[in-house]
Scaffold this active site. Structure first.
Site, PDB file in Angstrom:
ATOM      1  N   GLN A  93      -1.975   7.657  16.555  1.00  8.48           N
ATOM      2  CA  GLN A  93      -2.639   6.371  17.061  1.00  8.48           C
ATOM      3  C   GLN A  93      -2.633   6.090  18.381  1.00  8.48           C
ATOM      4  OE1 GLN A  93      -0.048   3.709  14.661  1.00  8.48           O
ATOM      5  NE2 GLN A  93      -1.604   3.554  13.037  1.00  8.48           N
ATOM      6  N   THR A 114      -1.903  -0.302   4.509  1.00  7.61           N
ATOM      7  CA  THR A 114      -1.855  -0.609   6.179  1.00  7.61           C
ATOM      8  C   THR A 114      -3.457  -1.108   6.412  1.00  7.61           C
ATOM      9  OG1 THR A 114      -1.973   0.510   8.237  1.00  7.61           O
ATOM     10  CG2 THR A 114      -2.165   1.918   6.501  1.00  7.61           C
ATOM     11  N   ASN A 115      -3.300  -1.913   7.259  1.00  9.59           N
ATOM     12  CA  ASN A 115      -4.586  -2.560   7.907  1.00  9.59           C
ATOM     13  C   ASN A 115      -5.088  -1.516   9.020  1.00  9.59           C
ATOM     14  OD1 ASN A 115      -5.499  -5.371   7.207  1.00  9.59           O
ATOM     15  ND2 ASN A 115      -3.021  -5.398   7.295  1.00  9.59           N
ATOM     16  N   THR A 116      -4.143  -1.241  10.040  1.00  9.02           N
ATOM     17  CA  THR A 116      -4.769  -0.211  11.283  1.00  9.02           C
ATOM     18  C   THR A 116      -5.209   0.989  10.740  1.00  9.02           C
ATOM     19  OG1 THR A 116      -2.936  -1.155  12.451  1.00  9.02           O
ATOM     20  CG2 THR A 116      -3.890   1.046  13.297  1.00  9.02           C
ATOM     21  N   CYS A 121      -1.856  -7.348   9.752  1.00 10.04           N
ATOM     22  CA  CYS A 121      -0.845  -6.113   9.754  1.00 10.04           C
ATOM     23  C   CYS A 121       0.010  -6.048   8.551  1.00 10.04           C
ATOM     24  CB  CYS A 121      -0.212  -6.052  11.051  1.00 10.04           C
ATOM     25  SG  CYS A 121       1.138  -4.857  10.927  1.00 10.04           S
ATOM     26  N   THR A 122       0.202  -5.125   7.733  1.00  6.64           N
ATOM     27  CA  THR A 122       1.058  -5.381   6.558  1.00  6.64           C
ATOM     28  C   THR A 122       2.489  -5.713   6.651  1.00  6.64           C
ATOM     29  OG1 THR A 122       1.222  -2.933   6.305  1.00  6.64           O
ATOM     30  CG2 THR A 122      -0.391  -3.877   4.974  1.00  6.64           C
ATOM     31  N   GLU A 123       2.939  -5.696   7.982  1.00  3.79           N
ATOM     32  CA  GLU A 123       4.314  -5.876   8.246  1.00  3.79           C
ATOM     33  C   GLU A 123       4.517  -7.425   8.672  1.00  3.79           C
ATOM     34  OE1 GLU A 123       4.384  -1.775   8.222  1.00  3.79           O
ATOM     35  OE2 GLU A 123       3.223  -2.948   9.612  1.00  3.79           O
ATOM     36  N   MET A 141       3.387   3.287   6.296  1.00  2.30           N
ATOM     37  CA  MET A 141       2.939   2.997   7.646  1.00  2.30           C
ATOM     38  C   MET A 141       2.807   1.437   7.754  1.00  2.30           C
ATOM     39  SD  MET A 141      -0.381   5.660   7.366  1.00  2.30           S
ATOM     40  CE  MET A 141      -0.773   5.208   5.250  1.00  2.30           C
TER      41      MET A 141
END
Length: 230
Positions: A52, A83-85, A197-199, A10
């Site tokens: 989401q 993932t943060n979200t 956010c991990t991206e 994710m």
């Protein structure tokens, strides 16, 4: 060495950094041909993303709770959600397993507190920036004051994550837009900015700005390595 459980996908673009980072940390700590003991369950992100944006967090929580149980059954000693979200449903995931759940916000907050940061900017998906599941933990458990960009800034950050970064697209103009938003947060009084956010760490690096950046992926990876070796 403990076995680290990763619940990823994710997006998989950032999950790759978890796998690489944890193995690198173990090798640096132990030397030789050592590598990490990892169980990885990678979900199909498309259905999660639809849930989401539909606001169906209970259904998303059920999907990830089931995946977490599979990670535990495969032999993991501790669990990271990459993932943060989706820490929006962290409580559901934590209830689904008996192994420790290593929350991404905690090592991030620990690093900020260690460095004397009290007022921090937060970049992430709109869900992370606008809802309280993440900001509230930073505030209530760690005493941090959290700032987010204005409406247009939040919209830009969110769209770049989903339309570009999660699909492996790294664009110089998007990096520049993020840097403008980071600078604006600093002008408003942020002492540092969380790449929440991990991206985002795929796009923006510390060398791009004088504002201190706290990359949640790197900090979460460090927590995983400490757990594995602890």
């Amino acid at each position: 060495m403990k076995t680290i459980g990763l619940l990823g996908g994710m997006s998989w673009e950032s999950t790759v950094d978890y796998y690489r980072g944890i193995n690198t940390g173990i090798k640096q700590a132990l030397g030789g041909l050592h590598s990490a003991r990892i169980v990885l369950y990678s979900v199909d992100f498309q259905p999660i993303e639809r849930l989401q944006h539909a606001g169906d967090w209970p259904a998303a929580g059920r999907v990830l709770a089931d995946a977490a149980r599979r990670v535990e059954a495969a032999g993991a000693d501790g669990l990271l959600l990459c993932t943060n979200t989706m820490h929006k449903v962290a409580d559901e995931i934590e209830r689904a397993v008996s192994i420790p759940f290593l929350h991404i916000a905690d090592p991030t907050a620990a690093a900020l507190v260690r460095d004397g940061v009290e007022r921090v900017g937060l970049l992430g998906t709109a869900f992370t920036m606008e809802q309280d599941f993440y900001k509230g933990r930073l505030r209530d458990r760690h005493g941090l004051e959290v700032m987010v960009p204005g409406d247009e800034g939040r919209k830009a950050v969110h769209e770049i994550i989903y339309q570009e970064l999660c699909q492996g697209s790294i664009r110089a103009e998007s990096r520049q837009r993020y840097l403008e938003i980071i600078d604006e947060l600093a002008r408003r009084g942020a002492q540092a900015v969380i790449l929440g956010c991990t991206e985002i760490g795929l796009l923006v690096k510390q060398g791009d700005t004088a504002v201190p950046l706290y990359d949640t992926t790197q900090l979460h990876v460090g927590r995983a390595v400490d757990f594995a070796l602890g």
